[in-house]
Scaffold this motif. Structure first.
Motif, PDB file in Angstrom:
ATOM      1  N   THR A 178       0.805  -1.215   0.000  1.00  0.00           N
ATOM      2  CA  THR A 178       0.000   0.000   0.000  1.00  0.00           C
ATOM      3  C   THR A 178       0.847   1.278   0.000  1.00  0.00           C
ATOM      4  N   GLY A 179       0.278   2.333  -0.560  1.00  0.00           N
ATOM      5  CA  GLY A 179       0.949   3.636  -0.604  1.00  0.00           C
ATOM      6  C   GLY A 179       0.687   4.431   0.663  1.00  0.00           C
ATOM      7  N   PRO A 180       0.917   5.748   0.608  1.00  0.00           N
ATOM      8  CA  PRO A 180       0.709   6.584   1.795  1.00  0.00           C
ATOM      9  C   PRO A 180      -0.738   6.519   2.299  1.00  0.00           C
ATOM     10  N   VAL A 181      -0.872   6.550   3.608  1.00  0.00           N
ATOM     11  CA  VAL A 181      -2.200   6.537   4.234  1.00  0.00           C
ATOM     12  C   VAL A 181      -2.262   7.672   5.247  1.00  0.00           C
ATOM     13  N   ASP A 182      -3.324   8.460   5.228  1.00  0.00           N
ATOM     14  CA  ASP A 182      -3.524   9.455   6.289  1.00  0.00           C
ATOM     15  C   ASP A 182      -5.031   9.643   6.511  1.00  0.00           C
ATOM     16  N   ASP A 183      -5.409  10.701   7.208  1.00  0.00           N
ATOM     17  CA  ASP A 183      -6.827  10.824   7.548  1.00  0.00           C
ATOM     18  C   ASP A 183      -7.703  11.240   6.363  1.00  0.00           C
ATOM     19  N   ALA A 184      -7.062  11.496   5.213  1.00  0.00           N
ATOM     20  CA  ALA A 184      -7.856  11.746   3.996  1.00  0.00           C
ATOM     21  C   ALA A 184      -7.999  10.470   3.160  1.00  0.00           C
ATOM     22  N   THR A 185      -7.555   9.343   3.737  1.00  0.00           N
ATOM     23  CA  THR A 185      -7.682   8.063   3.042  1.00  0.00           C
ATOM     24  C   THR A 185      -8.934   7.348   3.532  1.00  0.00           C
ATOM     25  N   LEU A 186      -9.704   6.855   2.582  1.00  0.00           N
ATOM     26  CA  LEU A 186     -10.848   6.009   2.935  1.00  0.00           C
ATOM     27  C   LEU A 186     -10.492   4.584   2.535  1.00  0.00           C
ATOM     28  N   VAL A 187     -10.473   3.678   3.502  1.00  0.00           N
ATOM     29  CA  VAL A 187     -10.224   2.278   3.169  1.00  0.00           C
ATOM     30  C   VAL A 187     -11.579   1.572   3.098  1.00  0.00           C
ATOM     31  N   VAL A 188     -11.843   0.950   1.944  1.00  0.00           N
ATOM     32  CA  VAL A 188     -13.123   0.266   1.738  1.00  0.00           C
ATOM     33  C   VAL A 188     -12.868  -1.236   1.753  1.00  0.00           C
ATOM     34  N   ALA A 189     -13.394  -1.906   2.765  1.00  0.00           N
ATOM     35  CA  ALA A 189     -13.243  -3.356   2.871  1.00  0.00           C
ATOM     36  C   ALA A 189     -14.430  -4.006   2.186  1.00  0.00           C
ATOM     37  N   VAL A 190     -14.150  -4.802   1.153  1.00  0.00           N
ATOM     38  CA  VAL A 190     -15.227  -5.509   0.453  1.00  0.00           C
ATOM     39  C   VAL A 190     -15.169  -6.962   0.912  1.00  0.00           C
ATOM     40  N   THR A 191     -16.161  -7.391   1.668  1.00  0.00           N
ATOM     41  CA  THR A 191     -16.142  -8.743   2.224  1.00  0.00           C
ATOM     42  C   THR A 191     -17.560  -9.248   2.445  1.00  0.00           C
ATOM     43  N   GLN A 192     -17.917 -10.265   1.708  1.00  0.00           N
ATOM     44  CA  GLN A 192     -19.249 -10.849   1.801  1.00  0.00           C
ATOM     45  C   GLN A 192     -19.565 -11.219   3.245  1.00  0.00           C
ATOM     46  N   SER A 193     -18.679 -12.033   3.835  1.00  0.00           N
ATOM     47  CA  SER A 193     -18.923 -12.557   5.186  1.00  0.00           C
ATOM     48  C   SER A 193     -18.691 -11.506   6.265  1.00  0.00           C
ATOM     49  N   GLY A 194     -17.782 -10.582   5.975  1.00  0.00           N
ATOM     50  CA  GLY A 194     -17.374  -9.626   7.001  1.00  0.00           C
ATOM     51  C   GLY A 194     -16.459 -10.244   8.040  1.00  0.00           C
ATOM     52  N   GLU A 195     -15.961 -11.462   7.768  1.00  0.00           N
ATOM     53  CA  GLU A 195     -15.148 -12.191   8.757  1.00  0.00           C
ATOM     54  C   GLU A 195     -13.791 -12.628   8.206  1.00  0.00           C
ATOM     55  N   THR A 196     -13.455 -12.280   6.988  1.00  0.00           N
ATOM     56  CA  THR A 196     -12.195 -12.727   6.389  1.00  0.00           C
ATOM     57  C   THR A 196     -11.004 -12.099   7.116  1.00  0.00           C
ATOM     58  N   ALA A 197     -10.146 -12.960   7.678  1.00  0.00           N
ATOM     59  CA  ALA A 197      -9.065 -12.469   8.541  1.00  0.00           C
ATOM     60  C   ALA A 197      -8.139 -11.496   7.805  1.00  0.00           C
ATOM     61  N   ASP A 198      -7.746 -11.834   6.583  1.00  0.00           N
ATOM     62  CA  ASP A 198      -6.831 -10.955   5.835  1.00  0.00           C
ATOM     63  C   ASP A 198      -7.435  -9.563   5.640  1.00  0.00           C
ATOM     64  N   THR A 199      -8.724  -9.527   5.366  1.00  0.00           N
ATOM     65  CA  THR A 199      -9.390  -8.249   5.091  1.00  0.00           C
ATOM     66  C   THR A 199      -9.516  -7.429   6.374  1.00  0.00           C
ATOM     67  N   LEU A 200      -9.895  -8.099   7.459  1.00  0.00           N
ATOM     68  CA  LEU A 200     -10.006  -7.394   8.746  1.00  0.00           C
ATOM     69  C   LEU A 200      -8.653  -6.830   9.156  1.00  0.00           C
ATOM     70  N   ASP A 201      -7.601  -7.619   8.934  1.00  0.00           N
ATOM     71  CA  ASP A 201      -6.260  -7.184   9.304  1.00  0.00           C
ATOM     72  C   ASP A 201      -5.828  -5.958   8.493  1.00  0.00           C
ATOM     73  N   ALA A 202      -6.141  -5.975   7.193  1.00  0.00           N
ATOM     74  CA  ALA A 202      -5.772  -4.835   6.346  1.00  0.00           C
ATOM     75  C   ALA A 202      -6.471  -3.559   6.825  1.00  0.00           C
ATOM     76  N   VAL A 203      -7.746  -3.685   7.185  1.00  0.00           N
ATOM     77  CA  VAL A 203      -8.482  -2.504   7.656  1.00  0.00           C
ATOM     78  C   VAL A 203      -7.867  -1.979   8.957  1.00  0.00           C
ATOM     79  N   ARG A 204      -7.526  -2.915   9.837  1.00  0.00           N
ATOM     80  CA  ARG A 204      -6.915  -2.475  11.113  1.00  0.00           C
ATOM     81  C   ARG A 204      -5.594  -1.767  10.848  1.00  0.00           C
ATOM     82  N   LYS A 205      -4.794  -2.275   9.916  1.00  0.00           N
ATOM     83  CA  LYS A 205      -3.513  -1.626   9.594  1.00  0.00           C
ATOM     84  C   LYS A 205      -3.753  -0.224   9.038  1.00  0.00           C
TER      85      LYS A 205
END
Ligand code: M6R
Length: 359
Positions: free
Chosen positions: A87-114
Motif C-alpha cells: 500500500t501507498g501513503p495513508v492518512d486521515d484523507a484516506t478512505l479504506v473500503v473493505a469488500v467482504t461478503q462474510s465480514g469475517e475474512t481475517a486478511d481483510t479485517l487485518d488490512a483494515v486495522r492496519k
C-alpha cells in the motif's frame, strides 16, 4: 433449503434478480444515487480510496475501483493479504473500503486495522449485518444479497459490484475535483432493468451446451479488458474452484506476453466484451484463435467479437457497466454445468471454506 434446485449454487445463481432488486432498492432516487446512512458531503474530506478484499470480493473491488478512478478519484485496490507490503501513503484523507461478503475474512479485517492504525477512515461493504467488518468499520453498507450457502460466491459478487458502482458515484460526487459519471443518468436508468436482464440470461442461456462441448479440455482461459478484466478473473476463479480444472483469467492484452504459449486447440478461450470496451479483447481473441483455440464470445449480439467467435453466449444490450455483470452470470452457469458434468461436489469444493478466518 435448495428447493427445486440440485445445488445451492444453482439456486443462488437463479436468485440474482431478486437479490439485485434488494441491493438497488431505495438507492436510486430522482436520477441520482442515495445511500441512507451516507448523505451528500459524507466523503468531502476524502482524497484517496483504497479497496481491500480477497478472492471474488477482490474482483468486485476491481470493478468498483475502475469506476471510481474514471470519475477522477485517486484509487488503489490491494489484495488484503498483501496490504502491509503493497500500500501507498495513508492518512486521515484516506478512505479504506473493505469488500467482504462474510465480514469475517481475517486478511481483510487485518488490512483494515492496519489502515485505521495509520489514520484512515474505514467503510465496510458486506452482506452480513453485525459481522466483524461491519462492527469495526466507521461506516457499513450492506449489499442485501441474502444468505449465501454455496462456497462459490455468485449472487454476492453481483450485489457487491452493483453496490460498489453506486458507491463510486456517491463518493465521486463529494470528492473535490472528481465528478460522478457524465452518463450517470442512462447508467442508473439501465440499472433498474438489470434484474430483468439477468432473468433473460437465465431463461435463454446455452451455458449447459457450451459446458458439454468443452468440459474435457486441457485448460480454460478467460480474457477481457476494462471492466471485462475483473469479470474474466472471476470467471476463471469460479471455474477452477468448482470444476478442479485448470483455468486462468487475463487482461486481454496480456495474453500475448506469455500465456499464449499455453494456447492450443484444447484450450477454449472465453472472451468477455461489452460495448464500452475497445478492440483489445477482439484482437487478442483472434491471436488465440490463430493458434487453434475455440473462442467463446460472451457479449451483446451486436458486438464485433460475435463475428469472430465459434460460439456466442449472448447478453442483453445495456450500459457497459452492467453488461459485465450479465457476462459474469453466463460464466457462473458455464462453471456450474461443467462442474456438474464432472460430478464435483459443487457446494463444498475440496480444501475450501466459505469464510476464511485465518491469515
Ligand atoms: O467473505 P469474503 O467476501 O471476505 O470472502 C473472500 C473470499 O474468500 C471469497 O470471495 C472466495 O474467493 C470465494 N470462495 C470465491 O467464490
Amino acid at each position: 433449503g435448495k428447493g427445486e434446485y440440485d445445488h445451492y449454487m444453482l439456486k443462488e445463481i437463479h436468485t440474482q434478480p431478486t437479490a439485485l432488486s434488494n441491493t438497488i432498492e431505495g438507492r436510486v432516487e430522482d436520477g441520482d444515487v442515495a445511500f441512507e446512512d451516507l448523505p451528500a458531503g459524507t466523503f468531502s474530506d476524502v482524497d484517496t480510496v483504497q479497496f481491500v478484499a480477497c478472492g471474488t470480493s477482490y474482483h468486485a473491488a476491481m470493478y468498483g475501483a475502475q469506476l471510481l478512478r474514471s470519475a477522477g478519484v485517486r484509487t488503489d485496490v490491494v489484495r488484503a493479504s498483501e496490504y502491509a507490503s503493497k500500500t501507498g501513503p495513508v492518512d486521515d484523507a484516506t478512505l479504506v473500503v473493505a469488500v467482504t461478503q462474510s465480514g469475517e475474512t481475517a486478511d481483510t479485517l487485518d488490512a483494515v486495522r492496519k489502515a485505521t492504525d495509520r489514520g484512515a477512515r474505514s467503510l465496510a461493504v458486506t452482506n452480513v449485518v453485525g459481522s466483524t467488518a461491519a462492527r469495526e468499520a466507521d461506516d457499513a453498507v450492506y449489499i442485501r444479497a441474502g444468505p449465501e450457502v454455496g462456497v462459490a460466491a455468485t449472487k454476492t459478487f453481483s450485489s457487491q459490484a452493483v453496490t460498489l458502482a453506486l458507491l463510486s458515484q456517491r463518493i465521486a460526487a463529494d470528492v473535490p475535483e472528481a465528478a460522478a459519471a457524465a452518463d450517470r443518468e442512462t447508467m442508473l436508468e439501465d440499472l433498474t432493468d438489470l434484474p430483468e436482464h439477468v432473468e433473460t440470461v437465465l431463461e435463454t442461456t446455452d451455458a449447459e451446451g457450451i459446458a458439454r462441448e468443452f468440459h474435457d479440455s486441457d485448460s480454460y482461459f478467460f480474457i477481457g479488458n476494462g471492466l471485462g478484466h475483473p469479470v474474466a478473473l472471476e470467471g476463471a476463479l469460479k471455474f477452477k474452484e468448482i470444476t478442479y480444472e485448470h483455468a486462468e483469467g487475463f487482461a486481454a492484452g496480456e495474453l500475448k506476453h506469455g500465456p499464449l504459449a499455453l494456447v492450443t486447440d484444447e484450450t477454449p478461450v472465453f472472451a468477455v466484451a461489452t460495448s464500452g470496451d475497445d478492440e483489445k479483447t477482439k484482437t487478442n481473441a483472434i491471436e488465440a484463435q490463430t493458434r487453434g483455440a475455440p473462442i467463446v464470445a460472451v457479449c451483446p449480439d451486436d458486438h464485433p467479437l460475435v463475428d469472430v467467435a465459434e460460439v456466442h453466449l449472448s447478453i442483453p444490450d445495456t450500459h457497459p457497466v452492467w453488461a459485465g455483470l450479465l457476462a459474469n452470470v453466463q460464466l457462473q452457469l458455464v462453471s456450474y454445468h461443467a462442474a456438474d458434468l464432472l460430478e464435483r461436489p459443487i457446494d463444498k469444493p475440496r480444501n475450501l471454506a466459505k469464510s476464511v478466518t485465518v491469515e
